[in-house]
Design a protein around this motif. Structure first.
Motif, short mmCIF file in Angstrom:
data_model
loop_
_atom_site.label_atom_id
_atom_site.label_comp_id
_atom_site.label_asym_id
_atom_site.label_seq_id
_atom_site.Cartn_x
_atom_site.Cartn_y
_atom_site.Cartn_z
N GLU A 181 0.83 -1.20 0.00
CA GLU A 181 0.00 0.00 0.00
C GLU A 181 0.87 1.26 0.00
OE1 GLU A 181 -3.70 1.92 2.61
OE2 GLU A 181 -2.60 0.16 3.34
N PHE A 182 1.94 1.22 0.78
CA PHE A 182 2.83 2.39 0.82
C PHE A 182 3.47 2.64 -0.54
CE2 PHE A 182 7.12 4.08 1.19
CZ PHE A 182 6.88 5.29 1.81
N ARG A 183 3.98 1.59 -1.15
CA ARG A 183 4.69 1.78 -2.41
C ARG A 183 3.77 2.30 -3.52
NH1 ARG A 183 8.66 -3.53 -1.89
NH2 ARG A 183 10.01 -2.56 -0.30
N GLN A 184 2.49 2.00 -3.43
CA GLN A 184 1.55 2.52 -4.40
C GLN A 184 1.30 4.01 -4.17
OE1 GLN A 184 -2.49 1.57 -3.93
NE2 GLN A 184 -3.04 1.87 -6.08
N ILE A 185 1.16 4.39 -2.91
CA ILE A 185 0.74 5.75 -2.60
C ILE A 185 1.91 6.72 -2.44
CG2 ILE A 185 0.76 5.60 -0.07
CD1 ILE A 185 -1.98 7.14 -2.30
N ALA A 186 3.13 6.24 -2.16
CA ALA A 186 4.25 7.11 -1.82
C ALA A 186 4.55 8.16 -2.89
CB ALA A 186 5.49 6.27 -1.52
N PRO A 187 4.66 7.80 -4.18
CA PRO A 187 4.98 8.84 -5.18
C PRO A 187 3.92 9.93 -5.24
CG PRO A 187 5.26 6.64 -6.11
CD PRO A 187 4.55 6.47 -4.81
N ILE A 188 2.66 9.54 -5.10
CA ILE A 188 1.57 10.52 -5.16
C ILE A 188 1.56 11.37 -3.90
CG2 ILE A 188 -0.95 10.74 -5.28
CD1 ILE A 188 -0.80 8.01 -6.85
N ALA A 189 1.79 10.74 -2.74
CA ALA A 189 1.82 11.48 -1.48
C ALA A 189 2.96 12.50 -1.49
CB ALA A 189 1.98 10.51 -0.31
N ALA A 190 4.12 12.11 -1.99
CA ALA A 190 5.27 13.02 -2.03
C ALA A 190 4.99 14.22 -2.93
CB ALA A 190 6.51 12.27 -2.51
N ALA A 191 4.33 13.97 -4.05
CA ALA A 191 4.04 15.05 -5.00
C ALA A 191 3.02 16.04 -4.45
CB ALA A 191 3.54 14.47 -6.32
N HIS A 192 2.21 15.62 -3.49
CA HIS A 192 1.15 16.48 -2.98
C HIS A 192 1.33 16.87 -1.51
CE1 HIS A 192 -1.46 16.26 -6.58
NE2 HIS A 192 -0.85 15.09 -6.75
N GLY A 193 2.54 16.65 -0.97
CA GLY A 193 2.84 17.11 0.38
C GLY A 193 2.19 16.32 1.49
N LEU A 194 1.76 15.10 1.20
CA LEU A 194 1.13 14.25 2.20
C LEU A 194 2.21 13.42 2.90
CD1 LEU A 194 -1.74 13.43 3.24
CD2 LEU A 194 -1.63 11.53 1.62
#
Length: 617
Positions: A415-428
């Motif tokens: 779950e982390f590896r899926q969301i990490a790039p998107i979270a990083a790009a949006h400050g999450l």
């Protein structure tokens, strides 16, 4: 036994052991001792106890122990306390008796110095010997004659008094004659190796003599950790060499283990490579200088799996076989104290040598995290150093908390590896808590840093952080979104439209623990019989559903939204759903597998039967 005139040889008395010797040998070799090698330990132990008693009686006495092997026989000679004829009968022939008896000047007065307070002593040598001969002369009885005790593995023994010239000085010599099939254990090289292994730290000088009469020292004192070295660097080199010889690896670091109150002294070697917390480490343990075991798994706390220890102790109790430590209250206290010492070492590194600490944590952060779960002070101390996988990279929680007012975490690595790039790009701020101990430590973080909020990542939090699409654009795609929601509604999945980075990701599958529980419940209900179907149906809750977030920035999504064929649009949405599921690495339900197959075949059908000119548009 008939009395004998001093200095004259008497006819031997033939007797039998007060035990079933054949049964005893079987018990020793198959149930008590892990290997016949322990017979060398028993010989050394008896000799050391005898000379310890001799020194208690006569501190000025010359002490020596000499081991010899040749031609299928082994002998050990000591200048110890010796035995009288009556003691030979009483002590060597009855299991469970201790030779450490006597008056004020006997062995009892030095009992705390003895190694062999448990076990069965000389009879253990029958695991390799068919015959044992003991020639002994007592130092406690002035003018006592030498006595011979000759025993066979059939359970019989003889005792006779020998002339004075048979042994002119007090002490004992034990001779072993190999039993058939045990000759390998009496080969000189093997005997010398075992003697060094068991007895290198014994308190008396012990030598080994080969068939040519060449004598070599067995003992090597003081222990490597107790020696004086010209510089700290030379000590580290010596300890590293010792670790390589004993354990076969060069340590990353060393930790002195010194508990004078508990009579424990030694060193712990830090493993140079990561190891699993489930791995049971074996620690090398000596009891009063005699090797007890190489596999003491209960010496250190379970969390200290990143070290291998070597210690010598005079306070811990051995098991009956003398091949491990007895797990009692004393050992528990020592184990806790050794754990405190390792913790102190970590504290000292954090305070005075952060570079060494960082090098250690790169390899063994898992062990420190295990310890920090139960030690708030250590967790706070290690907070800047312990690495965590986050959407900002591998950083410490203190640095990460300073950058994010709210910390979200995922419970699985996938779950982390899926969301990490998107979270990083949006400050999450997202932490991967799918690794061992990380979720527990994150739960402790607010108690140490009160201003930090820690919550499990959910679909709503991620969706809310992504950029919304303008109302005009969403209204223009209303028909497309309605089709998508209709197709995915049977799979308990909602559809949302957002704009997010990276552009290359067309769709993101999001859910949380409650949504997963609801999906699992629905799957179980589909496969249950009528009774369980009713029960599971009654458990249906209002948990949030999973969510497929479509990326409006992705060109593929915009092309699919513009397809005129509603069936083709639905098939494409199902394909996006299946691809997002695969990217999240969640296990597929039977319904999901069916959907993937249907969508794949549908797209193939469309690709092979549609107008080629239309395909080029």
């Amino acid at each position: 036994m008939t009395s004998a005139i001093q200095g004259e040889e008497t006819a031997p008395d033939v007797n039998s052991f007060q035990v079933d010797l054949r049964g005893l040998v079987d018990l020793l070799s198959h149930h008590l001792y892990s290997s016949p090698r322990v017979y060398v330990r028993e010989l050394l132990q008896n000799a050391v106890d005898a000379v310890t008693a001799r020194q208690a009686l006569d501190p000025a006495a010359h002490i020596h122990i000499r081991l010899h092997a040749a031609g299928g026989t082994v002998s050990i000679e000591d200048s110890g306390i010796g035995l009288t004829s009556d003691e030979v009968h009483t002590l060597l022939a009855t299991i469970g008796r201790s030779s450490k008896r006597g008056g004020e000047h006997g062995l009892e007065s030095a009992r705390r110095e003895f190694l062999g307070q448990f076990g069965i002593g000389l009879l253990a040598c029958f695991v390799v010997a068919r015959r044992i001969r003991v020639v002994t002369r007592s130092a406690r009885t002035p003018g006592a004659s030498p006595v011979e005790w000759l025993a066979s593995d059939d359970g019989s023994y003889t005792v006779r008094v020998l002339p004075d010239e048979a042994r002119t000085e007090p002490g004992t010599t034990v001779y072993l004659e190999a039993r058939p099939g045990s000759g390998e254990w009496m080969e000189p090289a093997r005997v010398e190796e075992l003697a060094r292994d068991f007895g290198s730290l014994l308190p008396y000088d012990i030598t080994f003599a080969d068939a040519d009469g060449n004598e070599r020292p067995v003992t090597d004192r003081p222990a490597v950790w107790d020696r004086t070295y010209p510089t700290p660097a030379s000590r580290r080199v010596a300890l590293a060499g010792h670790c390589t010889r004993v354990f076969g690896f060069t340590p990353l670091d060393t930790i002195d283990l010194d508990l004078p109150v508990a009579g424990v002294r030694g060193v712990a070697y830090v493993l140079p490579e990561p190891t699993s917390p489930a791995h049971t480490a074996g620690h090398r343990t000596y009891l009063k200088g005699m090797l007890l075991t190489d596999h003491a798994s209960n010496l250190l706390p379970d969390w200290a799996f990143f070290v291998r220890a070597v210690v010598d102790t005079d306070s811990l109790r051995p098991t009956a076989s003398r091949e491990n430590l007895y797990d009692d209250e004393t050992l528990a206290a020592v184990r806790d104290a050794l754990g405190v010492r390792i913790r102190q070492w970590l504290t000292e590194l954090a305070a005075g040598d952060p570079q060494r600490l960082a090098g250690f944590l790169r390899v063994h952060h898992l062990g420190v995290k295990s310890l920090a779960r139960h030690d708030k002070e250590l967790f706070e101390l290690m907070l800047p150093w312990l690495p965590f996988e986050t959407s900002d990279g591998s950083v410490g929680l203190e640095e990460f908390a300073a950058a994010h007012d709210e910390i979200h975490f995922t419970r699985t690595v996938e779950e982390f590896r899926q969301i990490a790039p998107i979270a990083a790009a949006h400050g999450l701020g997202v932490v991967n808590a799918g690794y061992t101990y990380d979720a527990e430590l994150l739960a402790l973080l607010p108690a140490i840093r009160p201003g930090v909020k820690v919550t499990e990542l959910d679909a709503g939090a991620v969706t809310d952080r992504l950029d919304p699409v303008s109302t005009t654009a969403e209204l223009a795609l209303a028909s497309f979104l309605a089709t998508a929601r209709t197709r995915l509604d049977p799979h308990a999945c909602d559809v949302a439209l957002r704009a997010f980075q990276p552009v290359s990701v067309p769709a993101l599958f999001l859910d949380d623990r409650q949504a997963r529980h609801e999906r699992d419940r629905a799957t179980a209900q589909e496969n249950a019989d009528s009774l369980w179907n009713d029960i599971l149906g009654s458990l249906r809750g209002s948990a949030p559903r999973a969510r497929l977030v479509l990326n409006h920035n992705n060109p593929l999504i915009r092309r699919i939204a513009g397809l005129p064929d509603e069936d083709l649009t639905g098939t494409a949405v199902e394909s996006l759903y299946g691809q997002a599921l695969l990217m999240s690495q969640r296990p597929l339900r039977p319904a999901d597998s069916t959907l993937l197959n249907r969508a794949f075949l549908g797209l193939l059908e469309w690709a092979t039967h549609s107008n080629p000119q239309e395909n080029q548009k």
